[in-house]
Design a protein around this motif. Sequence first.
Motif, PDB file in Angstrom:
ATOM      1  N   ALA A 180       7.740  12.577 -20.314  1.00 17.95           N
ATOM      2  CA  ALA A 180       6.984  13.291 -19.289  1.00 17.95           C
ATOM      3  C   ALA A 180       5.562  12.751 -19.175  1.00 17.95           C
ATOM      4  O   ALA A 180       5.076  12.454 -18.078  1.00 17.95           O
ATOM      5  CB  ALA A 180       6.954  14.785 -19.606  1.00 17.95           C
ATOM      6  N   TYR A 181       4.887  12.606 -20.312  1.00 18.29           N
ATOM      7  CA  TYR A 181       3.519  12.081 -20.277  1.00 18.29           C
ATOM      8  C   TYR A 181       3.501  10.627 -19.814  1.00 18.29           C
ATOM      9  O   TYR A 181       2.602  10.211 -19.062  1.00 18.29           O
ATOM     10  CB  TYR A 181       2.882  12.197 -21.660  1.00 18.29           C
ATOM     11  CG  TYR A 181       2.619  13.615 -22.086  1.00 18.29           C
ATOM     12  CD1 TYR A 181       1.978  14.508 -21.243  1.00 18.29           C
ATOM     13  CD2 TYR A 181       3.018  14.079 -23.345  1.00 18.29           C
ATOM     14  CE1 TYR A 181       1.747  15.823 -21.627  1.00 18.29           C
ATOM     15  CE2 TYR A 181       2.787  15.385 -23.742  1.00 18.29           C
ATOM     16  CZ  TYR A 181       2.148  16.257 -22.875  1.00 18.29           C
ATOM     17  OH  TYR A 181       1.916  17.553 -23.263  1.00 18.29           O
ATOM     18  N   GLY A 182       4.478   9.843 -20.270  1.00 14.43           N
ATOM     19  CA  GLY A 182       4.532   8.443 -19.872  1.00 14.43           C
ATOM     20  C   GLY A 182       4.780   8.270 -18.380  1.00 14.43           C
ATOM     21  O   GLY A 182       4.214   7.369 -17.746  1.00 14.43           O
ATOM     22  N   THR A 183       5.605   9.142 -17.802  1.00 15.69           N
ATOM     23  CA  THR A 183       5.881   9.069 -16.369  1.00 15.69           C
ATOM     24  C   THR A 183       4.617   9.292 -15.556  1.00 15.69           C
ATOM     25  O   THR A 183       4.321   8.556 -14.610  1.00 15.69           O
ATOM     26  CB  THR A 183       6.949  10.101 -15.990  1.00 15.69           C
ATOM     27  OG1 THR A 183       8.155   9.824 -16.703  1.00 15.69           O
ATOM     28  CG2 THR A 183       7.219  10.069 -14.500  1.00 15.69           C
ATOM     29  N   VAL A 184       3.858  10.324 -15.924  1.00 19.24           N
ATOM     30  CA  VAL A 184       2.615  10.617 -15.213  1.00 19.24           C
ATOM     31  C   VAL A 184       1.627   9.458 -15.356  1.00 19.24           C
ATOM     32  O   VAL A 184       0.982   9.032 -14.384  1.00 19.24           O
ATOM     33  CB  VAL A 184       1.995  11.931 -15.725  1.00 19.24           C
ATOM     34  CG1 VAL A 184       0.638  12.180 -15.066  1.00 19.24           C
ATOM     35  CG2 VAL A 184       2.933  13.101 -15.465  1.00 19.24           C
TER      36      VAL A 184
ATOM     37  N   ALA B 164      -1.410   5.097 -13.009  1.00 26.29           N
ATOM     38  CA  ALA B 164      -2.023   3.801 -13.306  1.00 26.29           C
ATOM     39  C   ALA B 164      -1.444   2.668 -12.469  1.00 26.29           C
ATOM     40  O   ALA B 164      -2.042   1.588 -12.425  1.00 26.29           O
ATOM     41  CB  ALA B 164      -1.846   3.477 -14.792  1.00 26.29           C
ATOM     42  N   PHE B 165      -0.326   2.895 -11.816  1.00 23.65           N
ATOM     43  CA  PHE B 165       0.361   1.803 -11.125  1.00 23.65           C
ATOM     44  C   PHE B 165      -0.535   1.058 -10.137  1.00 23.65           C
ATOM     45  O   PHE B 165      -0.569  -0.181 -10.161  1.00 23.65           O
ATOM     46  CB  PHE B 165       1.599   2.344 -10.410  1.00 23.65           C
ATOM     47  CG  PHE B 165       2.385   1.298  -9.681  1.00 23.65           C
ATOM     48  CD1 PHE B 165       3.265   0.468 -10.348  1.00 23.65           C
ATOM     49  CD2 PHE B 165       2.241   1.119  -8.306  1.00 23.65           C
ATOM     50  CE1 PHE B 165       3.984  -0.506  -9.683  1.00 23.65           C
ATOM     51  CE2 PHE B 165       2.955   0.145  -7.631  1.00 23.65           C
ATOM     52  CZ  PHE B 165       3.830  -0.659  -8.320  1.00 23.65           C
ATOM     53  N   PRO B 166      -1.277   1.735  -9.239  1.00 18.79           N
ATOM     54  CA  PRO B 166      -2.088   0.960  -8.281  1.00 18.79           C
ATOM     55  C   PRO B 166      -3.190   0.138  -8.931  1.00 18.79           C
ATOM     56  O   PRO B 166      -3.723  -0.775  -8.287  1.00 18.79           O
ATOM     57  CB  PRO B 166      -2.685   2.050  -7.369  1.00 18.79           C
ATOM     58  CG  PRO B 166      -1.811   3.237  -7.553  1.00 18.79           C
ATOM     59  CD  PRO B 166      -1.353   3.173  -8.982  1.00 18.79           C
ATOM     60  N   PHE B 167      -3.555   0.423 -10.185  1.00 18.06           N
ATOM     61  CA  PHE B 167      -4.693  -0.245 -10.817  1.00 18.06           C
ATOM     62  C   PHE B 167      -4.278  -1.399 -11.733  1.00 18.06           C
ATOM     63  O   PHE B 167      -5.156  -2.068 -12.276  1.00 18.06           O
ATOM     64  CB  PHE B 167      -5.502   0.773 -11.631  1.00 18.06           C
ATOM     65  CG  PHE B 167      -5.967   1.948 -10.826  1.00 18.06           C
ATOM     66  CD1 PHE B 167      -7.076   1.847 -10.004  1.00 18.06           C
ATOM     67  CD2 PHE B 167      -5.286   3.157 -10.868  1.00 18.06           C
ATOM     68  CE1 PHE B 167      -7.508   2.938  -9.257  1.00 18.06           C
ATOM     69  CE2 PHE B 167      -5.706   4.246 -10.125  1.00 18.06           C
ATOM     70  CZ  PHE B 167      -6.818   4.137  -9.305  1.00 18.06           C
TER      71      PHE B 167
ATOM     72  N   VAL C 109       0.833  -1.209   0.000  1.00 15.70           N
ATOM     73  CA  VAL C 109       0.000   0.000   0.000  1.00 15.70           C
ATOM     74  C   VAL C 109       0.863   1.253   0.000  1.00 15.70           C
ATOM     75  O   VAL C 109       0.552   2.249  -0.664  1.00 15.70           O
ATOM     76  CB  VAL C 109      -0.952  -0.019   1.212  1.00 15.70           C
ATOM     77  CG1 VAL C 109      -1.681   1.306   1.360  1.00 15.70           C
ATOM     78  CG2 VAL C 109      -1.968  -1.161   1.077  1.00 15.70           C
ATOM     79  N   GLN C 110       1.978   1.218   0.742  1.00 17.94           N
ATOM     80  CA  GLN C 110       2.874   2.373   0.788  1.00 17.94           C
ATOM     81  C   GLN C 110       3.427   2.697  -0.596  1.00 17.94           C
ATOM     82  O   GLN C 110       3.461   3.864  -1.007  1.00 17.94           O
ATOM     83  CB  GLN C 110       4.032   2.085   1.747  1.00 17.94           C
ATOM     84  CG  GLN C 110       5.100   3.167   1.800  1.00 17.94           C
ATOM     85  CD  GLN C 110       4.599   4.432   2.459  1.00 17.94           C
ATOM     86  OE1 GLN C 110       4.253   4.424   3.632  1.00 17.94           O
ATOM     87  NE2 GLN C 110       4.567   5.525   1.716  1.00 17.94           N
ATOM     88  N   VAL C 111       3.860   1.667  -1.329  1.00 16.76           N
ATOM     89  CA  VAL C 111       4.401   1.894  -2.673  1.00 16.76           C
ATOM     90  C   VAL C 111       3.307   2.416  -3.601  1.00 16.76           C
ATOM     91  O   VAL C 111       3.543   3.313  -4.421  1.00 16.76           O
ATOM     92  CB  VAL C 111       5.015   0.598  -3.215  1.00 16.76           C
ATOM     93  CG1 VAL C 111       5.532   0.802  -4.629  1.00 16.76           C
ATOM     94  CG2 VAL C 111       6.155   0.125  -2.319  1.00 16.76           C
ATOM     95  N   CYS C 112       2.096   1.880  -3.482  1.00 16.40           N
ATOM     96  CA  CYS C 112       0.990   2.353  -4.320  1.00 16.40           C
ATOM     97  C   CYS C 112       0.671   3.810  -4.035  1.00 16.40           C
ATOM     98  O   CYS C 112       0.463   4.611  -4.965  1.00 16.40           O
ATOM     99  CB  CYS C 112      -0.246   1.481  -4.099  1.00 16.40           C
ATOM    100  SG  CYS C 112      -0.131  -0.188  -4.763  1.00 16.40           S
TER     101      CYS C 112
ATOM    102  N   GLY D  89       1.002   6.766  -6.758  1.00 15.68           N
ATOM    103  CA  GLY D  89      -0.243   7.460  -7.068  1.00 15.68           C
ATOM    104  C   GLY D  89      -0.200   8.934  -6.710  1.00 15.68           C
ATOM    105  O   GLY D  89      -0.602   9.796  -7.501  1.00 15.68           O
ATOM    106  N   SER D  90       0.298   9.244  -5.511  1.00 14.68           N
ATOM    107  CA  SER D  90       0.370  10.646  -5.099  1.00 14.68           C
ATOM    108  C   SER D  90       1.361  11.434  -5.942  1.00 14.68           C
ATOM    109  O   SER D  90       1.130  12.603  -6.281  1.00 14.68           O
ATOM    110  CB  SER D  90       0.753  10.735  -3.618  1.00 14.68           C
ATOM    111  OG  SER D  90       2.014  10.126  -3.396  1.00 14.68           O
ATOM    112  N   ALA D  91       2.488  10.794  -6.312  1.00 13.79           N
ATOM    113  CA  ALA D  91       3.469  11.478  -7.166  1.00 13.79           C
ATOM    114  C   ALA D  91       2.872  11.786  -8.532  1.00 13.79           C
ATOM    115  O   ALA D  91       3.074  12.880  -9.081  1.00 13.79           O
ATOM    116  CB  ALA D  91       4.719  10.621  -7.315  1.00 13.79           C
ATOM    117  N   GLY D  92       2.123  10.838  -9.090  1.00 12.92           N
ATOM    118  CA  GLY D  92       1.498  11.082 -10.390  1.00 12.92           C
ATOM    119  C   GLY D  92       0.441  12.168 -10.331  1.00 12.92           C
ATOM    120  O   GLY D  92       0.381  13.053 -11.199  1.00 12.92           O
TER     121      GLY D  92
END
Length: 383
Positions: free
Chosen positions: A254-258, A263-266, A199-202, A206-209
Amino acid sequence: MATEQLSPRDRTRRLYALLTEQPLSLYATAVLRIGYGLLYLGFLLREFPHRDEIWGPGSPWTPELAAQLYDQTGWASILALSESRTYFELCYALAVVTSALFALGWRTRAVSVLFALVVASFHSRSIFMTDGGDNLILLMAFYLVLTACGQRWSLDARRAARHGATGDGRTTAPAGQLRYARTTLVTVLHNCGLIVIAVQVCFLYGSAGLYKVQGGTWGSGTAMHYVLNLELFRPWPALSQIADEQTVLLAITAYGTVLLQVAFPFVLFGRLKYPVLTMLLGMHIGIAVLMGLPLFSGAMIVADLVFLPDRFYLALRRLCGRAARRTVRRAGPGKPTSQASEGLPTTALLPQQGGAKGPVENGLRASPLPSPPSSTRPPTTAP
């Protein structure tokens, strides 16, 4: 074919069994232990020539300033107990030894607590003198205290395999019940700690994005241009200049990073997570090289490894074993080096390899607990 519909009560029972009967992702937590132990060991060795300026008595961030910060944050540090240089050198040597023992998995339960204390002490002693990588290492050091990260790929696992399985204590005797209660408690703490890590990694990604989405430079695709021109993060100016000239590639990055971070948690519940983790690996390697932040990148790469199932690490072990055997054959005939020829159990290094056959839940692989020995015949091991 109709799928089985489970009642809420059955789902609760299944979740309870998952949390209490089988430890999840033992190989993944072992990789986290090894990764963060080696990472912090390398960090301490890299900063050895500058240890006095960062954490020692000669630091511009004096103990008095640190004490004022402790009053505001509630942190503490064993380094602030004395201003003696001898005491500081002893603490530094203790930190180096503790990091090495934690990576090796020696008395992991106790050493993990000591490792968390060391990381917290060095982090809080001079919090403004290091980069952001040690923040994540600090969190993971505390989370790993809860996990059974020493049950695989460790000296503890090797020692346990030599002594043989002891069962789970599922008997009516008071000593057996106490052992079973301890095993259940260890399993629950391990699984809860593993879930907290995931959960911490997610939340981190998520917050960074979402934070990047709010910025105009990321929306216009020009954020990477400004990043590559920050003097503080240009260890290779010529390489940064070459990368800055690739305008279209920088906008795509830049767009790919965001997109990847949001999308990572999903994507953790399907096979899409594998290409996403691969792209995140490339992103962190780029950050380490172009921005000169190897500690931060290493901490993120190790954290991502928690989402790989145990079958991945078992397959990797088999590949490494075949590669090692081919290397030995090419080197010519020699003395056999198998575990059996050394008089060790075949499971000495990797006990309970069948753990990858447990159920999968939330993208994490379960590993079954050791089976209790027969009451009529003592357990046997390979010669």
